[in-house]
Design a protein around this motif. Structure first.
Motif, short mmCIF file in Angstrom:
data_model
loop_
_atom_site.label_atom_id
_atom_site.label_comp_id
_atom_site.label_asym_id
_atom_site.label_seq_id
_atom_site.Cartn_x
_atom_site.Cartn_y
_atom_site.Cartn_z
N GLU A 70 -118.25 30.27 -37.33
CA GLU A 70 -118.35 28.82 -37.59
C GLU A 70 -117.18 28.32 -38.41
O GLU A 70 -116.62 27.25 -38.15
N GLN A 71 -116.79 29.13 -39.39
CA GLN A 71 -115.66 28.73 -40.24
C GLN A 71 -114.39 28.60 -39.39
O GLN A 71 -113.65 27.62 -39.50
N ASP A 74 -114.61 25.50 -37.28
CA ASP A 74 -114.43 24.30 -38.10
C ASP A 74 -112.96 24.09 -38.44
O ASP A 74 -112.49 22.96 -38.50
N GLU A 75 -112.24 25.18 -38.67
CA GLU A 75 -110.80 25.04 -38.97
C GLU A 75 -110.07 24.38 -37.80
O GLU A 75 -109.17 23.57 -37.99
N ASP A 77 -111.39 22.33 -35.66
CA ASP A 77 -111.84 20.94 -35.67
C ASP A 77 -110.99 20.14 -36.67
O ASP A 77 -110.47 19.05 -36.36
N VAL A 78 -110.82 20.71 -37.86
CA VAL A 78 -110.04 20.03 -38.91
C VAL A 78 -108.60 19.82 -38.43
O VAL A 78 -108.00 18.76 -38.65
N ARG A 102 -115.81 17.01 -29.50
CA ARG A 102 -117.01 17.55 -30.13
C ARG A 102 -117.87 18.40 -29.19
O ARG A 102 -118.26 19.52 -29.55
N LEU A 105 -116.40 21.80 -28.92
CA LEU A 105 -116.62 22.64 -30.10
C LEU A 105 -118.06 23.14 -30.14
O LEU A 105 -118.33 24.30 -30.49
N LYS A 109 -119.35 26.98 -29.97
CA LYS A 109 -120.27 27.57 -30.96
C LYS A 109 -121.46 28.23 -30.28
O LYS A 109 -121.87 29.34 -30.64
#
Ligand code: ASP
Ligand code: MG
Length: 474
Positions: A70-71, A74-75, A77-78, A102, A105, A109
């Motif tokens: 997930e981390q 998320d990176e 995504d950022v 989205r 992503l 996931k």
């Protein structure tokens, strides 16, 4: 240059789309291509580093470490958000792009979550996970281009490129790909829209997502170029085309303005990873002009790949380019009992092939009493063991004295235009090396017209490349 279709395919590699600065260049390059060409097609890689991150995420998922997965996601995504924020001031428009990213992503996931539960991953699932890099990048690029006034549409190449079902390294089915590519892109092109197509990914006949192997986006561009009967295919990367040497080894290395398919194939094989022969061949065979250009220096003319070797050899330097590959060791099998025994080399190489090692260099003494070849360092130990096992009887009977290895060595390859018909090429090469007091451990000059390879110790790599590079100006 006739522009029958008036169509150019431009491929942007990972570093060409991986930062705000790079993407600004992509916009400028596309705007300018749109002025010169009726039709422009873009093929894009994942943002630099994202393919590696996705492969790492797949590994983490397999280990069951979903928090780390997930981390990682998320990176990404950022990163997408950061890039969009630089280009799109209007929050509503930015939100539209994010609303398309989205679900990707989320899907990523979900797939990773499933993997982290079963703790197993197939090549097919790995392809699916890694595909998100390109699938996200084309949406970001489309959005940025649209903001700059270029009408563009992101397209997933699963709709265009048809392959076999060998995941992670699929082979395209050319006729089907040509048909689907035309059908898939014709409408957009007729309306003056720039398709922004995912590199690297494709789909099998059954519709399963496949990938063309690492670095496969160049190949995607080649396939689309052939499929659309493009006039030109431009590979935008982060260097000024094919160089006379690796600029990290030779600071004065220059761009080669024209190089033939045959010549560049020797370089690709020996580690100048600018373009893979697999990419070049279909484009050249279709008579399409192929160029390698630098996104960060678009005014540099880069390198043009040509079908045949130059005919004006007198105007060509003795050496066109010099490359080095590290990370190999020499293995030598020696023994007086090898003389005149048929099938020796076949026996050795078959033992080596079973270890999975590739052999980028071979040479045999004409006395037939020694054969030397190079193997990657990681394989040396198992290659020696395999040879000792296979040759146990001959070693026992003293027909073979030993299997010996060197320390790590370097294969230096020089591409010499028309070497077969030009006198004194090897002479000049070895005189230059002799004068520089460089000790050459082995040489291989195959029947291939264009290259010569030699082995030197690791310490001699830099001076060897430097000295030979001196001959690119002669
Ligand atoms: N993104 C893929 C890779 O890194 C394909 C490419 O960049 O050509 O291998
Ligand atoms: Mg790449």
């Amino acid at each position: 240059m006739s522009k029958s279709q008036n169509l150019v395919v431009m491929k942007f590699g990972g570093t060409s789309v991986g930062s705000v600065e790079a993407l600004r260049k992509v916009v400028e390059i596309t705007q300018s291509a749109k002025k010169d060409w009726k039709h422009v097609v873009i093929v894009a890689s994942a943002f630099s580093g994202n393919t590696n991150s996705l492969l790492k995420i797949a590994e983490l998922a397999k280990k069951g470490d979903f928090a780390a997965v997930e981390q990682g996601i998320d990176e990404m995504d950022v990163r997408n958000q950061g890039i969009l924020a630089e280009f799109i001031a209007d929050e509503r428009k930015r939100e539209q792009a994010l609303a398309r990213l989205r679900p990707l992503l989320e899907e990523l996931k979900l797939v990773c979550q499933a993997v982290s539960v079963i703790k197993e991953i197939s090549p097919r699932v790995s392809d699916l996970i890694v595909s998100f890099g390109e699938r996200m990048s084309v949406i970001v690029i489309e959005t940025i281009l649209a903001e700059a006034g270029v009408r563009a549409t992101a397209v997933e190449a699963t709709e265009l490129i048809v392959t076999d079902d060998v995941h992670q390294n699929a082979t395209p089915l050319l006729a089907k790909t040509m048909k689907k590519t035309k059908q898939g892109l014709d409408g957009l092109l007729k309306n003056g829209i720039v398709p922004v197509v995912t590199g690297f990914i494709a789909a099998s006949e059954a519709g399963q997502l496949t990938t063309l192997g690492r670095g496969g986006s160049d190949y995607s561009a080649a396939l689309l170029g052939v499929g659309l009967e493009a006039d030109e295919v431009w590979i935008w990367t982060d260097v000024n085309g094919v160089m006379t040497a690796d600029p990290r080894l030779v600071p004065e290395a220059k761009t080669i303005s024209k190089i033939s398919y045959e010549e560049v194939s020797e370089l690709a094989f020996f580690g100048a990873k600018v373009l893979h022969p697999k990419t070049i061949r279909p484009v050249i065979e279709a008579g399409i002009r192929l160029r390698v250009l630098n996104t960060f220096e678009p005014e540099n003319p880069g390198t043009e790949l040509t079908a045949g070797n130059s005919e004006n050899y007198d105007e060509e330097p003795i050496i066109k380019s010099v490359t080095a590959i590290r990370g190999v060791q020499l293995v030598t099998v020696e023994g007086s009992g090898m003389l005149g025994v048929p099938g020796q080399a076949a026996r050795f190489l078959s033992a080596v092939s079973k270890t999975g090692a590739t052999v980028p260099f071979i040479t045999e003494a004409s006395s037939e009493q020694s054969i030397t070849f190079a193997v990657p360092v990681a394989y040396t130990e198992c290659v020696v063991t395999a040879l000792q096992d296979t040759l146990a009887e001959q070693i026992e009977a003293r027909k073979i004295d030993q299997v010996k290895t060197t320390d790590e060595v370097v294969i230096v390859t020089v591409v010499c235009p028309n070497m077969q018909h030009r006198l004194g090429v090897a002479g000049k090469i070895f005189s230059a090396l002799g004068e520089a007091e460089i000790n050459v451990l082995a040489i291989s000059h195959g029947s291939c017209e264009v290259s010569l390879s030699l082995i030197v110790g690791l310490d001699a790599m830099q001076p060897t490349v430097q000295v030979l590079h001196g001959l690119t100006a002669v």
